[in-house]
Scaffold this active site. Structure first.
Site, PDB file in Angstrom:
ATOM      1  N   THR A  25      92.257  76.552   6.792  1.00  0.00           N
ATOM      2  CA  THR A  25      92.253  76.734   5.339  1.00  0.00           C
ATOM      3  C   THR A  25      91.980  78.199   5.013  1.00  0.00           C
ATOM      4  OG1 THR A  25      91.593  74.475   4.853  1.00  0.00           O
ATOM      5  CG2 THR A  25      91.012  76.136   3.229  1.00  0.00           C
ATOM      6  N   HIS A 178      95.688  64.274   8.692  1.00  0.00           N
ATOM      7  CA  HIS A 178      94.321  64.785   8.786  1.00  0.00           C
ATOM      8  C   HIS A 178      93.356  63.596   8.679  1.00  0.00           C
ATOM      9  CE1 HIS A 178      90.899  67.239   8.780  1.00  0.00           C
ATOM     10  NE2 HIS A 178      91.240  68.184   7.920  1.00  0.00           N
ATOM     11  N   ASN A 181      87.147  65.644  10.262  1.00  0.00           N
ATOM     12  CA  ASN A 181      86.261  66.528   9.509  1.00  0.00           C
ATOM     13  C   ASN A 181      85.682  65.976   8.210  1.00  0.00           C
ATOM     14  OD1 ASN A 181      86.509  68.373  11.533  1.00  0.00           O
ATOM     15  ND2 ASN A 181      88.105  69.579  10.527  1.00  0.00           N
ATOM     16  N   TYR A 183      86.891  64.022   5.885  1.00  0.00           N
ATOM     17  CA  TYR A 183      87.738  63.825   4.703  1.00  0.00           C
ATOM     18  C   TYR A 183      88.077  62.353   4.557  1.00  0.00           C
ATOM     19  CZ  TYR A 183      87.691  68.847   4.671  1.00  0.00           C
ATOM     20  OH  TYR A 183      87.255  70.153   4.636  1.00  0.00           O
ATOM     21  N   ASN A 238      81.214  68.256   6.754  1.00  0.00           N
ATOM     22  CA  ASN A 238      81.259  67.557   5.460  1.00  0.00           C
ATOM     23  C   ASN A 238      80.414  66.292   5.444  1.00  0.00           C
ATOM     24  OD1 ASN A 238      83.040  69.351   3.946  1.00  0.00           O
ATOM     25  ND2 ASN A 238      84.583  68.741   5.474  1.00  0.00           N
TER      26      ASN A 238
HETATM   27  C1  LIG Z   1      90.715  71.681   6.109  1.00  0.00           C
HETATM   28  C2  LIG Z   1      89.534  71.982   6.594  1.00  0.00           C
HETATM   29  C3  LIG Z   1      89.000  71.214   7.732  1.00  0.00           C
HETATM   30  O1  LIG Z   1      89.743  70.446   8.354  1.00  0.00           O
HETATM   31  O2  LIG Z   1      87.797  71.382   8.015  1.00  0.00           O
HETATM   32  C4  LIG Z   1      88.720  73.106   6.054  1.00  0.00           C
HETATM   33  C5  LIG Z   1      88.537  73.202   4.686  1.00  0.00           C
HETATM   34  C6  LIG Z   1      87.791  74.262   4.182  1.00  0.00           C
HETATM   35  C7  LIG Z   1      87.236  75.217   5.023  1.00  0.00           C
HETATM   36  C8  LIG Z   1      87.431  75.084   6.407  1.00  0.00           C
HETATM   37  C9  LIG Z   1      88.165  74.034   6.923  1.00  0.00           C
END
Ligand SMILES: C=C(C(=O)O)c1ccccc1
Length: 369
Positions: A25, A178, A181, A183, A238
């Site tokens: 990102t 994806h 991480n 999400y 996250n």
């Molecule tokens: C898409 C990201 C991920 O997969 O961690 C991401 C998003 C924001 C900052 C870093 C990485």
């Protein structure tokens, strides 16, 4: 014995080497539309065996960070066509990472300022990147999410299907789902973020259901040989966590084995951090996948250097290795690895947001000579 620099077949395409550019990102696509600076950035890195783009939201609801490029506006698809065309003209191959952030978002980024959606209404102890009213970028606490009603899930699966079709229309060689991480898909997988009591929560079979339905929607639309998935079994990114990840992710890959995907992309350890943050049997995960007939390219990531990557492929432990930060500062990373040449250091101050500085102005070996 394979080498990191050997070609490899990945689904319906052949890659020049086994080095992938990991999703990164960079927050340099205002209005969620890829621009000419993005074209230059990806074109510069076309010598990677496979480029996997930065996380690319499938809808505005799936957008969690300011100025990331989406795959849901017509202008964005036109912008991505310029990216894929430039990468292909430079001899490269490129996949887009299809992204729904779930709860890792902010009301200012959501349609009509709505709450972000998630499997359960559990706020993440995390931050996201927004644009303030004065136009300055800033990291902000993620907003309180609302739990998805089960009736909303078919609509999100349709969003993934539509985005996969748009990816093919935009010229991408493949898509990466994806599922890592912390999400949306990962939020369904992990027991600490999924407190649902319906068919998508509770048992391991129920918690992997959403991931499998996303895979099915995309495979049915564009084919398994253009579809990959990224997972991160033990990352705390996250605010993701699960008390016992091994059986969850073994069950997931065993189910995935039936789909004949192009690649499985595994983040080993904490994303961008220690590889041994929690105990996990990485070889066991791959063995569980292969034992069920899974033939996808096994791509590994997180903290690899040149020697580690060479060993991982030569030993057969992995088929490909992906690199993030090293590709930020070394557009010609493949050549540098081949020649065992010095590497440029990345400037962390320009990772997120901004323009060409720290994005398209890193020198190649030729320029450094
Ligand atoms: C898409 C990201 C991920 O997969 O961690 C991401 C998003 C924001 C900052 C870093 C990485």
């Amino acid at each position: 014995m394979s080498s990191l620099f050997d070609p490899i077949t990945l689904g319906r395409t052949t890659l020049a080497n086994r080095i992938a550019m990991a999703p990164l990102t960079r927050n340099r696509s205002p209005g969620a539309i890829p621009n000419n600076l993005n074209v230059t950035y990806y074109e510069q890195r076309a010598s990677a065996g496979l480029i996997i783009t930065e996380g690319t939201p499938i809808t505005q609801q799936g957008q969690g960070y300011a100025q990331v490029p989406g795959l849901y506006l017509p202008e964005a698809i036109e912008g991505w066509k310029r990216v894929t065309s430039a990468v292909h003209s430079a001899g490269g191959k490129i996949a887009v990472q299809l992204w729904h952030v779930g709860r890792i978002s902010h009301t200012s980024l959501q349609p009509n300022g709505a709450a972000p959606v998630a499997p359960s209404a559990i706020r993440a102890k995390s931050k996201t990147y927004i644009i303030n009213d004065d136009g300055t970028g800033a990291f902000a606490d993620t907003s309180e999410p609302r739990a998805l009603d089960i009736s909303e899930i078919p609509g999100i699966l349709e969003d993934y299907r539509r985005a996969a079709r748009a990816a093919v229309d935009a010229g991408f060689d493949a898509v990466e789902i994806h599922a890592a991480n912390g999400y949306l898909i990962d939020q369904f997988l992990r027991a600490d973020t999924n407190h649902r009591t319906d068919a998508y929560g509770g048992s391991i079979e129920n918690r992997i259901r959403f991931a499998i339905e996303v895979v099915e929607a995309i495979v049915n639309e564009i084919g398994a040989d253009r579809t990959g998935i990224r997972i991160s079994p033990v990352t705390p990114a996250n605010d993701a966590s699960d008390p016992d990840p091994q059986p969850v992710f073994n069950a997931l890959v065993e189910k995935l084995a039936a789909y004949d995907l192009a690649f499985i992309h595994v983040i080993e350890g904490a994303t961008g951090g220690p590889r041994d943050n929690l105990p996990f049997d990485w070889a066991g995960l791959k063995a569980a996948y292969r034992a069920k007939g899974g033939k996808a390219v096994w791509m590994v990531n997180n903290g690899y250097d040149r020697d580690m990557a060479i060993e991982a492929v030569e030993s057969g432990r992995a088929d490909m290795v992906s690199f993030g930060k090293l590709f930020i500062s070394n557009p010609d990373l493949v050549q540098r690895f081949k020649e065992n040449a010095p590497l440029n250091e990345a400037d962390r101050n320009t990772f997120y947001g901004g323009g060409a500085e720290g994005y398209t102005n890193y020198p190649t070996l030729a320029l450094s000579a």
